[in-house]
Design an enzyme around this catalytic site. Structure first.
Site, PDB file in Angstrom:
ATOM      1  N   GLY A 221      21.356   8.811   7.803  1.00  0.00           N
ATOM      2  CA  GLY A 221      22.073   9.569   8.827  1.00  0.00           C
ATOM      3  C   GLY A 221      21.269   9.827  10.087  1.00  0.00           C
ATOM      4  O   GLY A 221      21.780  10.446  11.033  1.00  0.00           O
TER       5      GLY A 221
ATOM      6  N   SER B 115       7.045   4.981   2.068  1.00  0.00           N
ATOM      7  CA  SER B 115       7.994   5.289   1.004  1.00  0.00           C
ATOM      8  C   SER B 115       9.287   4.506   1.187  1.00  0.00           C
ATOM      9  O   SER B 115       9.801   4.375   2.301  1.00  0.00           O
ATOM     10  CB  SER B 115       8.263   6.802   1.052  1.00  0.00           C
ATOM     11  OG  SER B 115       9.540   7.116   0.577  1.00  0.00           O
TER      12      SER B 115
ATOM     13  N   LYS C 241      24.089   5.815  14.110  1.00  0.00           N
ATOM     14  CA  LYS C 241      23.387   6.266  12.924  1.00  0.00           C
ATOM     15  C   LYS C 241      22.622   5.085  12.335  1.00  0.00           C
ATOM     16  O   LYS C 241      23.083   3.935  12.401  1.00  0.00           O
ATOM     17  CB  LYS C 241      24.382   6.803  11.893  1.00  0.00           C
ATOM     18  CG  LYS C 241      24.951   8.131  12.343  1.00  0.00           C
ATOM     19  CD  LYS C 241      25.769   8.798  11.278  1.00  0.00           C
ATOM     20  CE  LYS C 241      26.287  10.119  11.832  1.00  0.00           C
ATOM     21  NZ  LYS C 241      27.338  10.692  11.029  1.00  0.00           N
TER      22      LYS C 241
ATOM     23  N   SER D 254       7.190   9.303  21.396  1.00  0.00           N
ATOM     24  CA  SER D 254       6.130  10.310  21.292  1.00  0.00           C
ATOM     25  C   SER D 254       6.262  11.411  22.342  1.00  0.00           C
ATOM     26  O   SER D 254       5.634  12.449  22.226  1.00  0.00           O
ATOM     27  CB  SER D 254       4.760   9.628  21.408  1.00  0.00           C
ATOM     28  OG  SER D 254       4.692   8.898  22.615  1.00  0.00           O
TER      29      SER D 254
ATOM     30  N   GLU E 127       0.841  -1.197   0.000  1.00  0.00           N
ATOM     31  CA  GLU E 127       0.000   0.000   0.000  1.00  0.00           C
ATOM     32  C   GLU E 127       0.876   1.247   0.000  1.00  0.00           C
ATOM     33  O   GLU E 127       0.405   2.356   0.199  1.00  0.00           O
ATOM     34  CB  GLU E 127      -0.927   0.009   1.215  1.00  0.00           C
ATOM     35  CG  GLU E 127      -1.824  -1.219   1.254  1.00  0.00           C
ATOM     36  CD  GLU E 127      -2.874  -1.122   2.342  1.00  0.00           C
ATOM     37  OE1 GLU E 127      -3.774  -0.293   2.216  1.00  0.00           O
ATOM     38  OE2 GLU E 127      -2.763  -1.876   3.327  1.00  0.00           O
TER      39      GLU E 127
END
Ligand SMILES: CC(C)(COP(=O)(O)OP(=O)(O)OC[C@H]1O[C@@H](n2cnc3c(N)ncnc32)[C@H](O)[C@@H]1OP(=O)(O)O)[C@@H](O)C(=O)NCCC(=O)NCCS
Length: 342
Positions: free
Chosen positions: A285, A239, A302, A318, A219
């Protein structure tokens, strides 16, 4: 042993230049006997060549193929002899850099037919050989010839629908590999490798030279060059970073049984059984707090140092906003019913 072979039917513009080619049954590593027949019947001189062939040559070629026992290719050549569109027979002796549009199309077909995996075929320089075209309900149209074709269609009481303007067509106009579901076919380009058991939902996208190994729910976006392992899910709108435009040199991939949450993103390859929290984009990074099982910080590293490692859970705390990485205790179990394609 040659690299590939295909009998193709395509489209040319008014200048006789190839726009696109459809190969119904491309062959990977064709035997010497098949190539010998191309030599005799079509005057193939060796090397990588796209040979424009006429109907009478195709009939002779079909007979020779039949004698060789290549029944399917013989039938294809017989049918191609009746084609109203130009026919090309393409032989790639080696996987060298392509030098013509029919050669590029053969390479893209090999991947979408699952005959070759992404990254296993040399695709450099292909953009220059793929014309930007109007993909219409009447096939590919040269952009210079489009206004004339649109006018002609109107005069004849039809509408020429332009579905896209692009260098790549949608894969499903060329091949629909076995055992896949693709909700919006425009979102998968020719040259994508869609593994058996893959579902691509409307927001999903698969570029050329990229794809899925097997069962997956897609999706999100699979950029050029990215491969997704079996059993992994890409959540809505997520992505995967490609290497084409500023994405760096690291080839991104996702291992098996991973979950990229909705709107998440990765700029590092993931190992097996990894999860990225919804909305979190990890670039190479990104500084990451490594946490132990008691949520105590072990060290700051990293993200690129975690590239390809298994069993990781990435989340953005959060409360503090820091990116954290812990052992992934609950690798996802794919929903069997959701993933059933057949
Ligand atoms: C990251 C993710 C996997 C965590 O899920 P989880 O492992 O089930 O974790 P839980 O929600 O059970 O939380 C476990 C603990 O971590 C805490 N926690 C979870 N996310 C946190 C965060 N971002 N920051 C701080 N604490 C967090 C919880 O509050 C809970 O704390 P507790 O032990 O004190 O109760 C989940 O939030 C997520 O993003 N899933 C992706 C789903 C998705 O997008 N699917 C695709 C749909 S298209």
């Amino acid at each position: 042993m040659s690299f590939a072979f295909g009998i193709g039917i395509g489209t040319q513009n008014n200048q006789g230049e190839w726009l696109e080619v459809y190969y119904q049954q491309p062959i990977m590593t064709p035997g010497k006997d098949l190539i010998d027949v191309v030599e005799t019947a079509l005057d193939y001189k060796g090397g990588n060549q796209a040979i424009d062939v006429k109907a009478e040559q195709l009939t002779r070629f079909a007979n020779a193929l039949r004698q060789l026992g290549q029944t399917d290719q013989a039938k294809l050549a017989e049918k191609a002899a009746e084609s109203k569109r130009p026919v090309v027979v393409t032989v790639l002796a080696t996987d060298d850099t392509a030098s013509s549009t029919p050669e590029v199309y053969l390479k893209l077909h090999l991947i979408s037919h699952r005959l070759a995996k992404p990254h296993s075929v040399k695709l450099d320089g292909i953009f220059g050989l793929l014309p930007n075209l109007a993909w219409t309900n009447e096939g590919a149209v040269d952009l210079n010839e489009l206004p004339e074709r649109q006018l002609q269609a109107r005069i004849e009481g039809r509408t020429l629908e332009v579905k896209s303007v692009d260098k790549f067509p949608q894969m499903t106009d060329y091949v629909v590999p076995k055992g896949v579901r693709i909700a919006d076919t425009a979102r998968v380009r020719l040259g994508a490798y869609v593994g058996e058991g893959t579902t691509v939902m409307h927001e999903g996208f698969i570029n050329f030279n990229a794809g899925t190994e097997g069962t997956s729910m897609i999706e999100g976006r699979i950029s050029a060059g990215v491969m997704i392992g079996k059993g992994s899910d890409l959540g809505g709108g997520c992505s995967t970073m490609g290497t084409l435009s500023g994405g760096g040199n690291i080839i991104i991939s996702v291992g098996e049984n991973c979950l990229l949450g909705a709107n998440a993103g990765i700029g590092i390859p993931l190992g097996d059984r990894c999860t990225v929290e919804a909305g979190l984009y990890i670039t190479s990074g990104t500084k990451v707090n490594l946490l132990d099982d008691n949520n105590e910080q072990v060290e700051v590293i990293k993200a690129r140092d975690l590239a390809g490692k298994n069993d990781l859970l990435f989340r953005r705390n959060s409360l503090t906003g820091a990116v954290e990485c812990k052992t992934n205790k609950s690798a996802i179990e794919l929903n069997e019913e959701l993933h059933a394609n057949n």
